[in-house]
Design a protein around this motif. Structure first.
Motif, short mmCIF file in Angstrom:
data_model
loop_
_atom_site.label_atom_id
_atom_site.label_comp_id
_atom_site.label_asym_id
_atom_site.label_seq_id
_atom_site.Cartn_x
_atom_site.Cartn_y
_atom_site.Cartn_z
N CYS A 309 0.87 -1.18 0.00
CA CYS A 309 0.00 0.00 0.00
C CYS A 309 0.91 1.24 0.00
N LYS A 311 2.54 4.89 -0.18
CA LYS A 311 2.20 6.19 0.39
C LYS A 311 3.43 7.08 0.34
N ALA A 341 6.05 1.55 0.60
CA ALA A 341 4.92 0.74 1.05
C ALA A 341 4.71 0.90 2.56
N SER A 342 3.44 0.88 2.97
CA SER A 342 3.11 0.96 4.39
C SER A 342 3.69 -0.24 5.12
N GLU A 344 2.66 -2.00 7.55
CA GLU A 344 1.79 -3.06 8.09
C GLU A 344 1.96 -4.38 7.33
N TYR A 346 3.96 -5.60 3.44
CA TYR A 346 4.47 -5.40 2.08
C TYR A 346 5.32 -6.62 1.70
N ASP A 386 1.43 -0.50 -6.43
CA ASP A 386 0.54 0.06 -5.41
C ASP A 386 -0.74 -0.78 -5.39
N SER A 388 -4.04 -1.89 -3.53
CA SER A 388 -4.98 -1.46 -2.49
C SER A 388 -5.36 -2.59 -1.54
N CYS A 391 -3.64 -2.48 1.83
CA CYS A 391 -3.93 -1.42 2.79
C CYS A 391 -4.79 -2.02 3.91
N CYS A 392 -4.21 -2.16 5.08
CA CYS A 392 -4.83 -2.94 6.16
C CYS A 392 -5.65 -2.09 7.13
N SER A 393 -5.83 -0.80 6.83
CA SER A 393 -6.55 0.05 7.78
C SER A 393 -8.02 -0.31 7.87
#
Length: 404
Positions: A309, A311, A341-342, A344, A346, A386, A388, A391-393
């Motif tokens: 994800c 950023k 990458a975030s 959380e 990758y 990238d 999506s 993205c673990c949020s």
């Protein structure tokens, strides 16, 4: 009485009206130009005598002329003999030299064919470059033989490399799709147990995931600053019970050391497992294993891929801030991080993990582990994906991860 004889008649021939009385009257008759028969009637013996002498003198002169011509022809023929001999000699010499050259060329062709037949190489010549390569290969072979002897001696003395032993074990097994490193810390046993129950499994379930899906999952942790204290002992006991830890003995577990921990994990995993991908995930993230495997399988044709994800967060220059960056001035006036990458979750491909392993001693780290990992690939020919789903949020349909 009369005399018949043949003389050469002059162009202007006077007619004889009466018999000559002396030789003076006969001189015009003898001409070297034309042949004719003359009949002279002589009456006195004296005239006959002089006529005979004149004829004999003429005949001698004629014979002398023929001898001169014969000598000239003989000299000419003699002068032609050395020239003819020289021509014949040069001709024979040319034929001899040409024959020897042809014979030598035939001998060389025969020798080359025999060499090809004996060696079986099928090549008629070896270039200088090929010769140098052969010499280099021989030198390398000698060095390899020496190293093999040293390795055999070391094994006999009990110094066999654990890395080589692990590599031999790996080659006999199926190649994993991905090795997941679950970053954890001391005092988070509850988080680890929750992950074991939710998606990782233990014992036979963990082995089944490795064998059937090609997914290897391990908790990653370092050592306590007080080596051998209760924290270390607790982790050692848990590791023996579940056999699902990667313990970095040379790393001190601390929040500020997380970037170095990331680098050591990728290096260790690349050395131990010959996998297609390597993933980093936090111990408070739920992972959909099936969705992760399907997504990674679609990127097998990318040798250098960095998936996450993506950023580009703000760079904080205030020392009291939670996310303070000591090297904030390196990121320009706008103070924004490059794309990365975030942290959380990758994934990187094998080539990038090998790159980290080889260059671990010189790779720069920053305040955050995800920023540090992104910086290692900035100057490389890497495909940034990238995704999506990484993205673990928030949890959504088809997502690969979700925060717990």
């Amino acid at each position: 009485m009369g005399l018949n004889f043949k003389v050469r008649q002059l162009a202007l021939k006077p007619k004889l009206t009466q018999p000559p009385t002396s030789t003076a009257h006969l001189s015009p008759i003898f001409s070297p130009f034309e042949d004719t028969h003359i009949h002279i009637q002589l009456e006195d013996s004296e005239s006959k005598h002089w006529i005979c002498l004149a004829l004999l003198s003429f005949k001698q002169r004629k014979m002398h002329g023929k001898g001169s011509n014969t000598r000239l022809s003989t000299m000419a023929s003699r002068s032609r003999i050395p020239t003819l001999l020289l021509f014949m000699f040069s001709t024979f010499a040319t034929i001899y030299v040409a024959g020897r050259l042809w014979q030598d060329s035939q001998n060389r062709v025969y020798l080359i064919k025999e060499l090809d037949r004996i060696t079986g190489l099928g090549k008629t010549a070896i270039s200088v470059d090929d010769t140098l390569k052969i010499i280099a290969c021989r030198e390398q072979h000698k060095k390899l033989s020496a190293l093999e002897m040293e390795l055999a001696a070391a094994r006999q003395e009990g110094f066999a490399s654990s890395r080589s032993t692990e590599a031999n074990e790996i080659t006999s097994k199926k190649r994993p799709l991905v090795v997941i490193g679950i970053f954890t810390r001391f005092g988070r046993r509850n988080n680890r147990d929750a992950i074991r129950k939710a998606w990782m499994g233990t014992g036979a379930a963990l082995k089944k995931m490795e064998n059937n899906k090609g997914i290897v999952a391990r908790f990653v942790i370092g050592r306590s600053a007080n080596r051998g204290d209760s924290s270390d002992k607790s982790v050692d006991i848990e590791s023996r019970q579940n056999n699902d830890f990667i313990i970095l003995d040379n790393h001190v577990e601390a929040d500020e050391e997380l970037p170095k921990k990331t680098k050591l994990f990728f290096a260790h995993a690349a050395d131990k497992w010959d996998a297609e991908f390597y993933a980093k995930v936090n111990d408070d993230v739920y992972v959909n294993i099936d969705a992760l495997g399907t997504t990674l399988a679609s990127h097998l044709d990318n040798p250098r891929v960095y998936i996450g994800c993506m950023k580009s967060g703000e760079v904080f220059s205030e020392p009291n801030h939670k996310w303070y960056e000591p090297d904030w001035w390196k990121f320009g006036d706008k103070k924004s991080y490059f794309r990365h990458a975030s942290g959380e979750l990758y994934v990187i491909s094998q080539a990038l993990a090998k790159f980290i392993s080889i260059n671990r001693s010189i790779l720069r780290t920053y305040a955050h582990d995800d920023v540090s990992a992104g910086s290692w690939f900035i100057g490389l020919d890497v495909k940034h994906v990238d995704e999506s789903k990484f993205c673990c949020s928030s949890w959504s349909s088809g997502a690969i991860c979700a925060g717990v």
